[in-house]
Scaffold this motif. Structure first.
Motif, PDB file in Angstrom:
ATOM      1  N   ALA A 281      43.287  42.602  37.063  1.00 39.91           N
ATOM      2  CA  ALA A 281      41.941  41.732  36.997  1.00 39.91           C
ATOM      3  C   ALA A 281      41.079  41.964  35.963  1.00 39.91           C
ATOM      4  O   ALA A 281      40.693  41.091  35.097  1.00 39.91           O
ATOM      5  N   VAL A 282      40.747  43.228  35.911  1.00 36.82           N
ATOM      6  CA  VAL A 282      39.799  43.790  34.547  1.00 36.82           C
ATOM      7  C   VAL A 282      40.544  43.536  33.266  1.00 36.82           C
ATOM      8  O   VAL A 282      39.982  43.124  32.368  1.00 36.82           O
ATOM      9  N   GLY A 283      42.098  43.588  33.044  1.00 37.07           N
ATOM     10  CA  GLY A 283      42.605  43.453  31.959  1.00 37.07           C
ATOM     11  C   GLY A 283      42.559  41.876  31.589  1.00 37.07           C
ATOM     12  O   GLY A 283      42.323  41.618  30.223  1.00 37.07           O
ATOM     13  N   LEU A 284      42.588  41.026  32.669  1.00 33.94           N
ATOM     14  CA  LEU A 284      42.701  39.191  32.063  1.00 33.94           C
ATOM     15  C   LEU A 284      41.278  39.174  31.664  1.00 33.94           C
ATOM     16  O   LEU A 284      41.154  38.562  30.892  1.00 33.94           O
ATOM     17  N   THR A 285      40.134  39.762  32.404  1.00 30.52           N
ATOM     18  CA  THR A 285      38.771  39.501  32.131  1.00 30.52           C
ATOM     19  C   THR A 285      38.551  39.841  30.679  1.00 30.52           C
ATOM     20  O   THR A 285      37.863  39.390  29.743  1.00 30.52           O
ATOM     21  N   LEU A 286      38.922  41.197  30.502  1.00 27.81           N
ATOM     22  CA  LEU A 286      38.503  41.693  29.125  1.00 27.81           C
ATOM     23  C   LEU A 286      39.549  40.959  27.912  1.00 27.81           C
ATOM     24  O   LEU A 286      38.687  40.811  26.948  1.00 27.81           O
ATOM     25  N   THR A 287      40.372  40.401  28.363  1.00 24.40           N
ATOM     26  CA  THR A 287      41.145  39.541  27.505  1.00 24.40           C
ATOM     27  C   THR A 287      40.548  38.220  26.923  1.00 24.40           C
ATOM     28  O   THR A 287      40.328  38.047  26.068  1.00 24.40           O
ATOM     29  N   THR A 288      39.587  37.740  27.922  1.00 25.14           N
ATOM     30  CA  THR A 288      39.051  36.596  27.691  1.00 25.14           C
ATOM     31  C   THR A 288      37.751  36.955  26.699  1.00 25.14           C
ATOM     32  O   THR A 288      37.391  36.235  25.930  1.00 25.14           O
ATOM     33  N   PHE A 289      37.065  37.987  27.062  1.00 27.02           N
ATOM     34  CA  PHE A 289      35.916  38.479  26.272  1.00 27.02           C
ATOM     35  C   PHE A 289      36.560  38.872  24.912  1.00 27.02           C
ATOM     36  O   PHE A 289      35.997  38.909  23.823  1.00 27.02           O
ATOM     37  N   ALA A 290      37.697  39.492  24.859  1.00 25.48           N
ATOM     38  CA  ALA A 290      38.179  40.073  23.556  1.00 25.48           C
ATOM     39  C   ALA A 290      38.669  38.689  22.607  1.00 25.48           C
ATOM     40  O   ALA A 290      38.750  38.864  21.268  1.00 25.48           O
TER      41      ALA A 290
ATOM     42  N   PRO B 281      40.165  29.926  17.364  1.00 29.78           N
ATOM     43  CA  PRO B 281      39.308  28.657  17.600  1.00 29.78           C
ATOM     44  C   PRO B 281      39.321  28.200  18.790  1.00 29.78           C
ATOM     45  O   PRO B 281      38.025  28.294  19.357  1.00 29.78           O
ATOM     46  N   THR B 282      39.990  27.521  19.544  1.00 35.88           N
ATOM     47  CA  THR B 282      39.765  26.994  20.939  1.00 35.88           C
ATOM     48  C   THR B 282      41.182  27.427  21.457  1.00 35.88           C
ATOM     49  O   THR B 282      41.859  26.546  21.736  1.00 35.88           O
ATOM     50  N   PRO B 283      41.683  28.478  22.046  1.00 37.02           N
ATOM     51  CA  PRO B 283      43.017  28.262  22.653  1.00 37.02           C
ATOM     52  C   PRO B 283      43.076  27.732  24.047  1.00 37.02           C
ATOM     53  O   PRO B 283      42.180  27.579  24.712  1.00 37.02           O
ATOM     54  N   PHE B 284      44.078  27.002  24.445  1.00 31.23           N
ATOM     55  CA  PHE B 284      44.397  26.084  25.324  1.00 31.23           C
ATOM     56  C   PHE B 284      44.330  27.131  26.723  1.00 31.23           C
ATOM     57  O   PHE B 284      43.854  26.721  27.819  1.00 31.23           O
ATOM     58  N   TRP B 285      45.045  28.149  26.500  1.00 28.73           N
ATOM     59  CA  TRP B 285      45.300  29.179  27.617  1.00 28.73           C
ATOM     60  C   TRP B 285      45.169  30.549  27.091  1.00 28.73           C
ATOM     61  O   TRP B 285      46.091  31.050  26.282  1.00 28.73           O
ATOM     62  N   PRO B 286      44.135  31.366  27.466  1.00 32.83           N
ATOM     63  CA  PRO B 286      43.867  32.614  27.012  1.00 32.83           C
ATOM     64  C   PRO B 286      44.536  33.654  27.200  1.00 32.83           C
ATOM     65  O   PRO B 286      44.564  34.856  26.735  1.00 32.83           O
ATOM     66  N   TRP B 287      45.492  33.725  28.211  1.00 33.96           N
ATOM     67  CA  TRP B 287      46.122  34.870  28.712  1.00 33.96           C
ATOM     68  C   TRP B 287      47.687  34.554  28.427  1.00 33.96           C
ATOM     69  O   TRP B 287      48.216  33.619  28.448  1.00 33.96           O
TER      70      TRP B 287
END
Length: 457
Positions: free
Chosen positions: A119-128, A134-140
């Protein structure tokens, strides 16, 4: 006057205020419980060490499975790194991919800790990803999402409802919502992802609840069987004690009566002989009184039928005739010598044959049953066997039912042996030997030198 009435009359809104206070207090309690649950799920609750995967004993196969699992996780990590490298720098992509995928290696032993890391890895991916795309449809990455879904399922399946609720809420609040605010994840995609996460968590919790219910049922069934076994032993001991009382009380009464009547049958006996007869009468009467007091503790209020004369070997043909009338095929062979069997052994033989015949009718309906009772100089041998044409006897290797427990208890209390086991060519047999040593034979009873050989038509 109206003012006085207004001052005396109670306020009409008191029940409404009390209900509002209770509602607010209940709401605060639920919020506090939910906050505590989220805190424990996120970091406070210690992770349990479990072992979901039981590897085979073979060491080579164990290493092969471990290597295969590690290879799959490594491939997922490479796939996640490739997808993240298009958005963030290479070193950061490897770090984020490792946080998302490699916790799968801990899922079999530390599922809650593995979920926290992922879960920490997915959240950090969002911030990174802020400012790098530009605007990714799916960030992970897809492989990271697969790993996270697996960890969600395993965590809910291991820890149950409370942790499952906390995991679901934290996933929605700490993993999905930041993506909406930071990388413009569409709300429709957020809703679909939240539904998928909830379904996975519900499935894992349902499996956990089912496993818990099965464990409780198994434990309850074991306790019930143990209780029934103890009850069968206690009931059989109680019945044996009553039968011993009925037999011994008769002989003790005869001793007391003979000792009382001896001086009148033979007048002019010496004083020492009279005192001896008096001591015998007093001792037998005292023993009879103490025995009745002890046996009385074993009797229940509804056991008046047990005070009737107990059946013996001479009642076995009557039992066989009743079984034949019920549709059973029974062959009976009774062989006993000139001296009748002691009353205690007589009753025990009847009870063993009765229970064995009942078991044969219950577990092997339609089978032919052979009953043989042989009286020797040392013991009475009982053999009851069926051919098991339909369903056979109890399962091989088991201890049988509670009736077998009672039969073994009866034989052991008389110093004999009893064996109950499946036959080699099908069916079930009960073999018992009840010794005659140490048990005084009764006067009267079965007729001398009798033999009965009956065959079912």
């Amino acid at each position: 006057m109206d003012g006085a009435l207004r001052s005396v009359s109670p306020p009409t809104d008191t029940p409404v205020r009390d209900a509002a206070r209770r509602t607010v207090r209940s709401g605060f309690g639920r919020v506090r419980h939910l906050a505590q649950l989220l805190r424990q799920t996120a970091w406070a609750a210690p992770d349990q060490r479990v072992q979901l995967i039981r590897f085979p004993v073979d060491t080579r196969l164990r290493y092969a499975l471990a290597a295969f699992g590690g290879g799959v996780v490594f491939v997922l990590a490479i796939t996640a790194n490739v997808q993240l490298s298009e958005i963030v720098p290479g070193s950061m992509a490897w770090a984020l991919a490792s946080l998302q995928v490699f916790p799968l290696l801990l899922a079999a032993y530390r599922p809650l800790a593995a979920w926290r890391i992922s879960a920490v890895g997915l959240t950090l991916t969002t911030f990174a990803e802020i400012g790098h795309a530009p605007t990714p449809f799916w960030p992970w990455p897809v492989s990271g999402c697969i790993a996270y879904v697996v960890l969600l399922f395993v965590t809910a399946q291991v820890y149950g409802r409370d942790v499952a609720v906390g995991v679901d809420l934290l996933t929605a609040g700490a993993v999905l919502l930041p993506a909406v605010a930071l990388v413009r994840l569409p709300p429709v995609v957020l809703a679909v992802a939240a539904v998928v996460v909830t379904l996975v968590v519900v499935l894992g919790e349902a499996i956990h609840s089912r496993q818990e219910a099965e464990r409780h049922l198994v434990a309850a069934e074991e306790q019930r069987r143990a209780g029934l076994a103890r009850q069968a032993v206690l009931e059989e001991r109680s019945r044996i004690a009553r039968e011993l009382h009925d037999v011994v009380a008769h002989h003790m009464s005869m001793i007391a009566i003979q000792a009382e009547a001896a001086p009148y049958k033979q007048p002019g006996l010496p004083e020492q002989t009279l005192r001896t007869f008096g001591a015998i009468r007093e001792a037998s009467t005292t023993a009879l009184t103490e025995m009745r007091r002890v046996i009385g503790l074993l009797r229940e209020d509804d056991e008046n039928a047990e005070r009737a004369p107990q059946p013996g070997i001479d009642r076995i043909p009557e039992m066989v005739r009743a079984a034949r009338q019920a549709g059973m095929q029974v062959d009976l062979t009774l062989s006993f010598g000139r001296e009748p069997a002691p009353a205690v052994v007589d009753v025990s033989v009847y009870r063993i044959v009765q229970e064995a015949l009942s078991n044969a009718g219950r577990h092997a309906p339609g089978a032919r049953v052979e009953i043989e009772v042989l009286r020797t100089d040392e013991c009475v041998q009982v053999h009851v066997a069926d051919d098991g044409r339909t369903s056979g006897g109890p399962a091989p290797g088991g201890n049988g039912g509670h009736g077998l427990t009672g039969m073994r208890e009866r034989a052991e209390l008389l110093g004999g042996t009893l064996r109950a086991a499946p036959r080699e060519h099908g069916g079930f047999e009960v073999v018992a030997e009840l010794p005659l040593d140490g048990v005084p034979p009764p006067r009267g009873g079965l007729p001398p030198e009798a033999a009965v050989d009956e065959r079912a038509s």
